[in-house]
Scaffold this motif. Structure first.
Motif, PDB file in Angstrom:
ATOM      1  N   UNK A 103      46.955  89.816  71.707  1.00  0.00           N
ATOM      2  CA  UNK A 103      45.492  89.972  71.697  1.00  0.00           C
ATOM      3  C   UNK A 103      44.866  89.197  70.540  1.00  0.00           C
ATOM      4  N   UNK A 104      45.511  89.239  69.394  1.00  0.00           N
ATOM      5  CA  UNK A 104      44.981  88.526  68.223  1.00  0.00           C
ATOM      6  C   UNK A 104      44.977  87.024  68.494  1.00  0.00           C
ATOM      7  N   UNK A 105      46.066  86.521  69.054  1.00  0.00           N
ATOM      8  CA  UNK A 105      46.143  85.081  69.340  1.00  0.00           C
ATOM      9  C   UNK A 105      45.138  84.675  70.423  1.00  0.00           C
ATOM     10  N   UNK A 106      44.955  85.522  71.416  1.00  0.00           N
ATOM     11  CA  UNK A 106      44.000  85.207  72.489  1.00  0.00           C
ATOM     12  C   UNK A 106      42.572  85.178  71.945  1.00  0.00           C
ATOM     13  N   UNK A 107      42.222  86.143  71.101  1.00  0.00           N
ATOM     14  CA  UNK A 107      40.882  86.165  70.508  1.00  0.00           C
ATOM     15  C   UNK A 107      40.679  84.937  69.625  1.00  0.00           C
TER      16      UNK A 107
END
Length: 149
Positions: A103-107
């Motif tokens: 999720x952090x990488x996608x954001x």
């Protein structure tokens, strides 16, 4: 006479090799000047007067080198980021406290695409986003690596 000249050349070579000559203070310069006077006195046939100056300079620079080593050992790594920094990073990326690495990488990917300098964004904002991603991923890795009770 030759021994004192050899000591002076050795001192000069050591100063150059360790890089102390480039970051010399006034005190270092004065001691180096005293060593030069000692070497000249020893070369002119007055080794009793020149030897203390040369040996004192060598001792001074040796002790300064020991202080530098001790200082480098005492230097600690930068402090860990506090919770406020982590909260700001989460807010910047728009992720929840329980977000995982994906999720952090996608954001980050979603936001960096719009503010990247190649797309008209600013380098400062892109750097902030990168720092926020790195901080959150590091915090997540620390939490995962911590022993579980």
């Amino acid at each position: 006479m030759g021994l004192f000249a050899f000591l002076f050349v050795g001192l000069a070579a050591w100063l150059i090799w360790t890089g102390r000559l480039q970051r010399m203070s006034m005190k270092d310069g004065m001691v180096l000047g005293a060593a030069l006077v000692g070497a000249v006195m020893a070369a002119k046939g007055k080794p009793v007067m020149g030897a203390p100056l040369l040996l004192g300079a060598a001792l001074f620079f040796f002790m300064e080198g020991q202080k530098d080593k001790a200082h480098r050992r005492r230097v600690k790594s930068p402090p860990a980021p506090d919770q406020d920094d982590v909260a700001k990073a989460r807010a910047l990326l728009g992720v929840t406290p329980d977000a995982d690495a994906a999720e952090i990488r996608a954001a980050h990917r979603r936001l960096i695409a719009s503010v990247h300098p190649d797309r008209g964004g600013t380098e400062a904002l892109a750097a902030q986003l990168n720092a926020a991603r790195d901080l959150l991923l590091a915090r997540l890795a620390e939490r995962d690596a911590a022993p579980k009770p």
